[in-house]
Design an enzyme around this catalytic site. Structure first.
Site, PDB file in Angstrom:
ATOM      1  N   LYS A 170      -4.999 -13.268  -0.662  1.00 19.99           N
ATOM      2  CA  LYS A 170      -5.167 -13.771  -2.027  1.00 19.99           C
ATOM      3  C   LYS A 170      -5.580 -15.242  -2.047  1.00 19.99           C
ATOM      4  CE  LYS A 170      -3.223 -10.057  -4.156  1.00 19.99           C
ATOM      5  NZ  LYS A 170      -2.946  -9.140  -3.059  1.00 19.99           N
TER       6      LYS A 170
HETATM    7  C1  LIG Z   1      -3.131  -7.787  -2.854  1.00 26.36           C
HETATM    8  C2  LIG Z   1      -3.013  -7.272  -1.488  1.00 26.36           C
HETATM    9  C3  LIG Z   1      -3.689  -6.113  -1.079  1.00 26.36           C
HETATM   10  C4  LIG Z   1      -4.503  -5.266  -2.040  1.00 26.36           C
HETATM   11  O1  LIG Z   1      -5.667  -5.900  -2.494  1.00 26.36           O
HETATM   12  P1  LIG Z   1      -6.400  -5.374  -3.817  1.00 26.36           P
HETATM   13  O2  LIG Z   1      -7.497  -6.329  -4.074  1.00 26.36           O
HETATM   14  O3  LIG Z   1      -5.342  -5.398  -4.893  1.00 26.36           O
HETATM   15  O4  LIG Z   1      -6.867  -3.985  -3.549  1.00 26.36           O
HETATM   16  C5  LIG Z   1      -3.579  -5.723   0.245  1.00 26.36           C
HETATM   17  N1  LIG Z   1      -2.825  -6.420   1.123  1.00 26.36           N
HETATM   18  C6  LIG Z   1      -2.163  -7.530   0.774  1.00 26.36           C
HETATM   19  C7  LIG Z   1      -1.333  -8.234   1.788  1.00 26.36           C
HETATM   20  C8  LIG Z   1      -2.234  -8.002  -0.543  1.00 26.36           C
HETATM   21  O5  LIG Z   1      -1.555  -9.121  -0.884  1.00 26.36           O
END
Ligand SMILES: *Cc1c(COP(=O)(O)O)cnc(C)c1O
Length: 489
Positions: free
Chosen positions: A109
């Site tokens: 993120k």
């Molecule tokens: C948010 C997240 C995901 C999923 O990503 P999306 O864009 O919501 O599909 C996968 N792994 C981790 C560690 C995340 O924080």
């Protein structure tokens, strides 16, 4: 480059406006019909991560000036990531790992949430407007958003997480957050409750109270165009790294496997494909909440089931919002049909696509899922057989990748979090339980057994003072946001 809702084409916005507004007024997501005009020739990829970022941003956010984008890119990636490549590609057995977790909060993120606040504050500057961000988190978004928005002028942020629903490390990351413009609060409920409460804010009386303070409401979750665009960069950059490493030549096909929750990350890969990256397959990897695996095999999206709590909590989700964008594009840009499907999902909890659209989806998107048992097994095998320590989300992806691996085409598995964010589950998957141990005892044991150092910011949590212990009932969320805005602005 103009943006409009996936559900109607009448309201047309520039990218600046789309970034500030987040979600279209009709509940749709902002899309552009001109992705194919924004081509990047893979043979031309070279230089640093920031060079790749410059190219992607200047194509898709072309109403920001060159200077604005440059200063945003510098602030986001100049010195905030601990890896010089920002998102390095490394080996995992026969496959490749795209390491997206070297940012300030150790989750993928960070790549987008280092950039979004920059894009928002540039779009705000000179307008005299103020913005309050309200975000519900299942763990990773909250901290990455707090870190990204900390002390950004004109913007305040409040984060809500489910009490008892995030890992011990994730909770500490948030409760120790510093900054003059932040607020952190647990809610009595699960993530879906928190998310619903935050979405309802946008049509509540709190909106008017905020307006009286001269503040508008926005969101940092993954439906924002300003989060989608930064994620496209690393698909191109991974391809560049594999060309430089002699793994492939310009134009060769490539497969990616993406651990998926809200479908934002994998959608960015699909955007890269439309922009000219020779992506063959995108494998959508899910945990026991396997709505997407069902959808991509049967054409029926059915959220009428119970949310399962898993050891990959950032993927514990039944409504993958960003799928709406993929459907819109792959269905030839049909806003009416998109609106019908989303209405059906809301009222009936289910919709179906016809065989033709399903076949088109399956040309690019493959799918697979793992339960916790299988995820733990993958974590253990990655360590014992390949010498790689991976987090539960990455493990879910690796297992799906194994099922779809074709030795003729390089497979890149997106690695979305540091294993140290989930040190208890990762340690237990390999060596079993340590009776009575807390999160930091597991962190130490994991380091001692593997020699892999924990990220500094996570190790330092041990001694950081807890600054936030607020907790509210779901019904208290609007008032909490209003009070936070009054304090911040
Ligand atoms: C948010 C997240 C995901 C999923 O990503 P999306 O864009 O919501 O599909 C996968 N792994 C981790 C560690 C995340 O924080």
């Amino acid at each position: 480059m103009l943006y409009h809702s996936t559900r109607n084409k009448n309201e047309v916005l520039s990218s600046r406006e789309a970034v500030l507004q987040g979600l279209a007024r009709d509940g749709g997501l902002f899309v552009t019909d001109d992705l194919e005009r924004a081509q990047i020739d893979p043979a031309s990829l070279k230089g640093s991560y920031m060079d790749t970022a410059r190219r992607v941003f200047s194509l898709l956010l072309n109403d920001y000036s060159k200077e604005e984008l440059e200063s945003a890119i510098q602030a986001a990636y100049g010195h905030t990531f601990s890896a010089p490549e920002v998102t390095p590609v490394t080996k995992l057995g026969k496959m490749h790992l795209l390491e997206l977790y070297h940012g300030p909060t150790s989750a993928f993120k960070d790549v987008a949430l280092s950039m979004l606040p920059q894009l928002m504050s540039k779009a705000l500057s000179g307008t005299g407007k103020k913005i309050m961000i309200a975000t519900a988190t299942s763990g990773d978004t909250g901290k990455a958003a707090l870190a990204g928005f900390k002390d950004v002028p004109g913007i305040g942020i409040s984060v809500f997480y489910p009490e008892g629903g995030v890992s011990a490390i994730q909770e500490l990351q948030m409760s120790t957050q510093e900054g003059k413009n932040v607020a952190v609060c647990a809610v009595k409920g699960n993530f879906d409750d928190a998310q619903t409460a935050v979405k309802k804010l946008f049509s509540s009386a709190a909106l008017e109270e905020l307006a009286r303070l001269g503040v508008s409401l926005s969101s940092a979750n993954s439906i924002n165009v300003g989060r989608l665009v930064p994620q496209i960069v690393y698909y191109f950059d991974a391809y560049k790294q594999l060309m430089e490493g002699g793994v492939l030549r310009a134009g060769d096909p490539i497969d990616f496997t993406v651990p998926t929750g809200n479908f934002g990350d994998v959608l960015a890969g699909y955007c890269a494909k439309r922009m000219g990256l020779p992506v063959r397959h995108l494998v959508v990897a899910s945990n026991a909440n396997n709505v997407l695996t069902d959808f991509l095999t049967t054409g029926v999206y059915d959220r009428r089931r119970d949310l399962v709590k898993t050891i990959s909590p950032s993927m514990d989700i039944l409504v993958s919002s960003n799928l709406e964008r993929a459907l819109y594009w792959i269905d030839g840009g049909n806003a009416e049909r998109t609106l019908e499907r989303m209405k059906a999902l809301q009222t009936d909890g289910v919709y179906r696509v016809d065989a033709e659209l399903l076949a088109k989806l399956q040309e690019t998107f493959l799918a697979g899922f793992s339960n916790d048992e299988e995820t733990r097994d993958a974590i253990r095998r990655a360590w014992e057989d390949e010498g790689r320590l991976i987090d539960p989300h990455t493990a879910v992806a690796w297992r799906a990748a194994e099922r779809h691996f074709d030795p003729k085409v390089p497979m890149v598995v997106l690695s979305t979090a540091s294993p140290y964010k989930f040190c208890r589950d990762v340690y237990e998957a390999i060596w079993g339980e340590i009776p009575g141990a807390d999160a930091f005892a597991y962190m130490d044991a994991l380091r001692d057994n593997t020699g892999v150092e924990p990220p500094k910011a996570l190790a330092e949590l041990r001694t950081k003072p807890v600054l936030w212990d607020d907790c509210t009932e779901i019904a208290g969320v609007p008032q909490y946001v209003v009070n936070a805005a009054k304090r911040i602005f």
